[in-house]
Design a protein around this motif. Structure first.
Motif, PDB file in Angstrom:
ATOM      1  N   HIS A  49       0.935  -1.204  -0.081  1.00 29.18           N
ATOM      2  CA  HIS A  49       0.056  -0.020  -0.076  1.00 29.18           C
ATOM      3  C   HIS A  49       0.734   1.278   0.062  1.00 29.18           C
ATOM      4  N   ASN A  50       0.564   2.110  -0.716  1.00 28.52           N
ATOM      5  CA  ASN A  50       1.079   3.628  -0.627  1.00 28.52           C
ATOM      6  C   ASN A  50      -0.021   4.715  -0.397  1.00 28.52           C
ATOM      7  N   THR A  51      -0.459   4.863   0.587  1.00 28.00           N
ATOM      8  CA  THR A  51      -1.712   5.689   1.215  1.00 28.00           C
ATOM      9  C   THR A  51      -1.340   6.887   1.292  1.00 28.00           C
ATOM     10  N   TRP A  52      -2.014   7.887   0.886  1.00 29.54           N
ATOM     11  CA  TRP A  52      -1.569   9.427   0.930  1.00 29.54           C
ATOM     12  C   TRP A  52      -2.710  10.380   1.180  1.00 29.54           C
ATOM     13  N   ALA A  53      -2.533  11.463   1.668  1.00 25.75           N
ATOM     14  CA  ALA A  53      -3.443  12.559   1.665  1.00 25.75           C
ATOM     15  C   ALA A  53      -2.603  13.883   1.486  1.00 25.75           C
ATOM     16  N   ALA A  54      -3.335  14.949   0.915  1.00 26.04           N
ATOM     17  CA  ALA A  54      -2.712  16.362   0.771  1.00 26.04           C
ATOM     18  C   ALA A  54      -4.122  17.232   0.983  1.00 26.04           C
ATOM     19  N   ILE A  55      -3.751  18.386   1.420  1.00 23.96           N
ATOM     20  CA  ILE A  55      -4.492  19.406   1.324  1.00 23.96           C
ATOM     21  C   ILE A  55      -4.236  20.483   0.420  1.00 23.96           C
ATOM     22  N   LEU A  56      -4.955  20.704  -0.705  1.00 23.47           N
ATOM     23  CA  LEU A  56      -4.590  21.720  -1.673  1.00 23.47           C
ATOM     24  C   LEU A  56      -5.185  23.053  -1.541  1.00 23.47           C
ATOM     25  N   PRO A  57      -5.011  24.048  -2.414  1.00 25.94           N
ATOM     26  CA  PRO A  57      -5.985  25.362  -2.280  1.00 25.94           C
ATOM     27  C   PRO A  57      -7.271  24.769  -2.735  1.00 25.94           C
ATOM     28  N   ALA A  63      -6.152   9.195  -0.928  1.00 28.44           N
ATOM     29  CA  ALA A  63      -6.255   7.643  -1.447  1.00 28.44           C
ATOM     30  C   ALA A  63      -5.775   6.606  -0.482  1.00 28.44           C
ATOM     31  N   ASP A  64      -6.493   5.416  -0.290  1.00 27.49           N
ATOM     32  CA  ASP A  64      -6.309   4.404   0.550  1.00 27.49           C
ATOM     33  C   ASP A  64      -5.322   3.332  -0.162  1.00 27.49           C
ATOM     34  N   ASP A  65      -5.334   3.286  -1.378  1.00 29.15           N
ATOM     35  CA  ASP A  65      -4.425   2.149  -2.239  1.00 29.15           C
ATOM     36  C   ASP A  65      -4.545   0.832  -1.462  1.00 29.15           C
ATOM     37  N   GLY A  66      -5.743   0.561  -1.191  1.00 24.23           N
ATOM     38  CA  GLY A  66      -6.388  -0.848  -0.532  1.00 24.23           C
ATOM     39  C   GLY A  66      -6.218  -0.982   0.869  1.00 24.23           C
ATOM     40  N   MET A  72      -7.618   8.792   5.135  1.00 21.13           N
ATOM     41  CA  MET A  72      -8.604   9.682   6.088  1.00 21.13           C
ATOM     42  C   MET A  72      -7.560  10.018   7.269  1.00 21.13           C
ATOM     43  N   VAL A  73      -7.093   8.724   7.921  1.00 23.64           N
ATOM     44  CA  VAL A  73      -5.890   8.969   9.181  1.00 23.64           C
ATOM     45  C   VAL A  73      -5.162  10.233   8.841  1.00 23.64           C
ATOM     46  N   ILE A  74      -4.526   9.982   7.644  1.00 24.24           N
ATOM     47  CA  ILE A  74      -3.421  10.951   7.194  1.00 24.24           C
ATOM     48  C   ILE A  74      -4.076  12.301   7.178  1.00 24.24           C
ATOM     49  N   LEU A  75      -5.084  12.357   6.463  1.00 22.80           N
ATOM     50  CA  LEU A  75      -5.806  13.772   6.014  1.00 22.80           C
ATOM     51  C   LEU A  75      -6.232  14.448   7.320  1.00 22.80           C
ATOM     52  N   ARG A  76      -6.725  13.634   8.386  1.00 17.85           N
ATOM     53  CA  ARG A  76      -7.146  14.179   9.628  1.00 17.85           C
ATOM     54  C   ARG A  76      -5.840  14.811  10.339  1.00 17.85           C
ATOM     55  N   MET A  77      -4.560  13.851  10.291  1.00 19.36           N
ATOM     56  CA  MET A  77      -3.458  14.522  11.083  1.00 19.36           C
ATOM     57  C   MET A  77      -2.998  15.732  10.296  1.00 19.36           C
ATOM     58  N   LEU A  78      -3.050  15.936   8.860  1.00 21.55           N
ATOM     59  CA  LEU A  78      -2.746  16.952   8.318  1.00 21.55           C
ATOM     60  C   LEU A  78      -3.502  18.338   8.852  1.00 21.55           C
ATOM     61  N   GLU A  79      -5.117  18.108   8.749  1.00 19.35           N
ATOM     62  CA  GLU A  79      -5.829  19.175   9.260  1.00 19.35           C
ATOM     63  C   GLU A  79      -5.495  19.721  10.459  1.00 19.35           C
ATOM     64  N   ARG A  80      -5.309  18.698  11.520  1.00 25.82           N
ATOM     65  CA  ARG A  80      -4.800  18.989  12.704  1.00 25.82           C
ATOM     66  C   ARG A  80      -3.694  19.793  12.995  1.00 25.82           C
ATOM     67  N   ALA A  81      -2.603  19.387  11.915  1.00 27.28           N
ATOM     68  CA  ALA A  81      -1.214  20.120  11.974  1.00 27.28           C
ATOM     69  C   ALA A  81      -1.686  21.277  11.143  1.00 27.28           C
ATOM     70  N   HIS A  86       0.930  20.217   0.941  1.00 29.11           N
ATOM     71  CA  HIS A  86       1.991  19.011   1.453  1.00 29.11           C
ATOM     72  C   HIS A  86       1.259  17.717   1.183  1.00 29.11           C
ATOM     73  N   ILE A  87       1.800  16.765   0.618  1.00 29.69           N
ATOM     74  CA  ILE A  87       1.376  15.653   0.469  1.00 29.69           C
ATOM     75  C   ILE A  87       2.248  14.577   1.365  1.00 29.69           C
ATOM     76  N   VAL A  88       1.746  13.662   1.966  1.00 34.32           N
ATOM     77  CA  VAL A  88       2.329  12.794   2.958  1.00 34.32           C
ATOM     78  C   VAL A  88       1.818  11.547   2.546  1.00 34.32           C
ATOM     79  N   ILE A  89       2.686  10.594   2.346  1.00 35.51           N
ATOM     80  CA  ILE A  89       2.595   9.107   1.695  1.00 35.51           C
ATOM     81  C   ILE A  89       2.999   8.285   2.785  1.00 35.51           C
ATOM     82  N   VAL A  90       2.163   7.180   3.223  1.00 36.18           N
ATOM     83  CA  VAL A  90       2.565   6.174   4.056  1.00 36.18           C
ATOM     84  C   VAL A  90       2.545   4.928   3.516  1.00 36.18           C
ATOM     85  N   THR A  91       3.817   4.470   3.324  1.00 36.17           N
ATOM     86  CA  THR A  91       4.003   2.964   2.539  1.00 36.17           C
ATOM     87  C   THR A  91       4.055   1.904   3.587  1.00 36.17           C
TER      88      THR A  91
END
Length: 122
Positions: A49-57, A63-66, A72-81, A86-91
C-alpha cells in the motif's frame, strides 16, 4: 524532480514495515508527479500500500490504495497540524499477519514521524 523527502522505514509491526515520505504540492498534477517519483523506486512500487493525503488550495485529496480508511487518518492529521500544500505518503509492506485496528495506529505513527521531521508533531 519533485522535492520528495523519504524518511524510509520508520517502524515495523508483526512483520509489516512502514515508511513515510512527503513533498510540497499545490495541484493534483504535482500530487501525481510525487507519487510517480516515489514509485520509480522499485521497492515502493512493489509495496502493498502507498496511502496518501494532501490539502491543496482546491480542497483535500486522499487515497487508501487498498488500506481502507488509511488516507482519512493521514488527512485528519494534516488538518490538525494545519499543514496544507503538502502530500504525506505512508507506505506499507505487508508482513504476513493482519494488524486489525492497529494498522491505523501504525499509519498515525508514520505520519507523526513525518510531522515531527517538519517540527509539526502534535
Amino acid at each position: 524532480m519533485t522535492g520528495l523527502k523519504r524518511l524510509g522505514v520508520v517502524l515495523t509491526d508483526r512483520g509489516s514495515k512502514y515508511a513515510v515520505s512527503g513533498a510540497l504540492v499545490s495541484s493534483r498534477d504535482e500530487v501525481a508527479a510525487v507519487l510517480q517519483d516515489l514509485k520509480s523506486d522499485k521497492s515502493y512500487a512493489k509495496a502493498t500500500h502507498n496511502t496518501w493525503a494532501a490539502i491543496l488550495p482546491t480542497g483535500a485529496l486522499k487515497a487508501d490504495d487498498g488500506e481502507s480508511g488509511a488516507g482519512m487518518v493521514i488527512l485528519r492529521m494534516l488538518e490538525r497540524a494545519e499543514l496544507s500544500g503538502h502530500i504525506v505518503i505512508v507506505t506499507r509492506w505487508y508482513g504476513g499477519k493482519k494488524l486489525g485496528g492497529d494498522r491505523f495506529r501504525r499509519v498515525q505513527d508514520a505520519t507523526r514521524a513525518y510531522l515531527d521531521e517538519l517540527e509539526l508533531g502534535l
